[in-house]
Design a protein around this motif. Sequence first.
Motif, short mmCIF file in Angstrom:
data_model
loop_
_atom_site.label_atom_id
_atom_site.label_comp_id
_atom_site.label_asym_id
_atom_site.label_seq_id
_atom_site.Cartn_x
_atom_site.Cartn_y
_atom_site.Cartn_z
N ALA A 125 44.14 40.35 40.54
CA ALA A 125 43.62 39.26 39.72
C ALA A 125 42.10 39.06 39.80
O ALA A 125 41.59 38.00 39.48
CB ALA A 125 44.33 37.97 40.10
N ASP B 197 39.53 40.11 37.96
CA ASP B 197 38.91 39.73 36.69
C ASP B 197 39.29 38.32 36.27
O ASP B 197 38.46 37.59 35.72
CB ASP B 197 39.30 40.71 35.57
CG ASP B 197 38.66 42.08 35.74
OD1 ASP B 197 37.64 42.18 36.46
OD2 ASP B 197 39.19 43.05 35.15
N LEU B 198 40.51 37.93 36.55
CA LEU B 198 40.96 36.59 36.22
C LEU B 198 40.18 35.54 37.00
O LEU B 198 39.83 34.49 36.47
CB LEU B 198 42.46 36.46 36.50
CG LEU B 198 43.15 35.19 36.07
CD1 LEU B 198 42.92 34.91 34.58
CD2 LEU B 198 44.64 35.30 36.37
N ARG B 199 39.85 35.83 38.25
CA ARG B 199 39.04 34.91 39.06
C ARG B 199 37.68 34.71 38.41
O ARG B 199 37.19 33.59 38.29
CB ARG B 199 38.89 35.44 40.49
CG ARG B 199 37.92 34.60 41.33
CD ARG B 199 37.86 35.09 42.76
NE ARG B 199 38.92 34.51 43.56
CZ ARG B 199 38.84 33.33 44.15
NH1 ARG B 199 37.77 32.59 44.01
NH2 ARG B 199 39.84 32.87 44.87
N HIS C 38 37.30 26.30 37.44
CA HIS C 38 37.71 25.92 38.79
C HIS C 38 36.65 25.06 39.46
O HIS C 38 36.94 24.01 40.01
CB HIS C 38 37.99 27.18 39.61
CG HIS C 38 38.07 26.98 41.08
ND1 HIS C 38 39.15 26.39 41.70
CD2 HIS C 38 37.18 27.29 42.06
CE1 HIS C 38 38.94 26.35 43.00
NE2 HIS C 38 37.74 26.87 43.24
N THR D 281 37.87 32.50 35.26
CA THR D 281 38.24 31.09 35.43
C THR D 281 37.39 30.36 36.47
O THR D 281 37.61 29.17 36.71
CB THR D 281 39.73 30.97 35.82
OG1 THR D 281 39.97 31.77 36.98
CG2 THR D 281 40.64 31.42 34.69
N ARG D 282 36.40 31.03 37.04
CA ARG D 282 35.59 30.42 38.12
C ARG D 282 34.88 29.15 37.65
O ARG D 282 34.89 28.14 38.35
CB ARG D 282 34.57 31.42 38.65
CG ARG D 282 33.78 30.85 39.82
CD ARG D 282 32.90 31.92 40.46
NE ARG D 282 32.37 31.46 41.71
CZ ARG D 282 31.18 30.88 41.85
NH1 ARG D 282 30.41 30.69 40.80
NH2 ARG D 282 30.76 30.49 43.03
N TYR E 10 42.60 27.71 38.64
CA TYR E 10 43.02 28.99 39.21
C TYR E 10 44.55 29.09 39.23
O TYR E 10 45.11 30.15 38.97
CB TYR E 10 42.49 29.15 40.63
CG TYR E 10 41.07 29.63 40.75
CD1 TYR E 10 40.36 30.15 39.68
CD2 TYR E 10 40.42 29.57 41.98
CE1 TYR E 10 39.05 30.59 39.82
CE2 TYR E 10 39.12 30.02 42.13
CZ TYR E 10 38.44 30.53 41.05
OH TYR E 10 37.15 30.97 41.20
N LEU F 49 46.14 33.05 38.82
CA LEU F 49 45.35 33.81 39.78
C LEU F 49 45.98 33.80 41.17
O LEU F 49 45.99 34.80 41.88
CB LEU F 49 43.93 33.22 39.86
CG LEU F 49 43.04 33.74 40.99
CD1 LEU F 49 42.60 35.15 40.70
CD2 LEU F 49 41.86 32.83 41.19
N ASP G 104 44.84 35.00 46.45
CA ASP G 104 44.92 35.52 45.09
C ASP G 104 45.98 36.60 44.99
O ASP G 104 46.30 37.27 45.99
CB ASP G 104 43.58 36.16 44.69
CG ASP G 104 42.45 35.17 44.58
OD1 ASP G 104 42.67 33.96 44.74
OD2 ASP G 104 41.32 35.63 44.33
N ARG G 105 46.49 36.78 43.77
CA ARG G 105 47.30 37.97 43.50
C ARG G 105 46.40 39.19 43.69
O ARG G 105 45.21 39.14 43.36
CB ARG G 105 47.79 37.96 42.05
CG ARG G 105 48.86 36.97 41.76
CD ARG G 105 49.45 37.19 40.35
NE ARG G 105 48.72 38.11 39.52
CZ ARG G 105 48.18 37.82 38.33
NH1 ARG G 105 48.29 36.60 37.84
NH2 ARG G 105 47.54 38.73 37.63
#
Length: 102
Positions: A13, A15-17, A24, A20-21, A75, A80, A9-10
């Motif tokens: 990132a 919160d983005l994970r 994904h 989008t979980r 992701y 992400l 991951d970045r």
Amino acid sequence: MYYIIYALDRPDAGDLRIKTRAAHREYLHRPDLPVRLVLAGPLLADDAVTIIGSVIVVAADSRSQVEAFSAADPYRHAGLVGSVRIELWNWTTGNPELEPAQ
């Protein structure tokens, strides 16, 4: 053939994970994937809590199928993932497909 997808991951990132979980996980279990999902799970930092990426093992006929599967992951679309490595893997020990019949 088996392939390992190693995605980091970045660093910024987290919160983005979380956002989008669900998409994904839904993607990983679609019946029309170009690969067969073998196993998958998050990579953890040394604190054993912080998620820093993902490892996904798939069975596929070609690297191009795996690359297409990885590129279509939500992701990846969300931005992400900071880096991805795809490697061919020779799964020997613990592979139920190679265990002798009893």
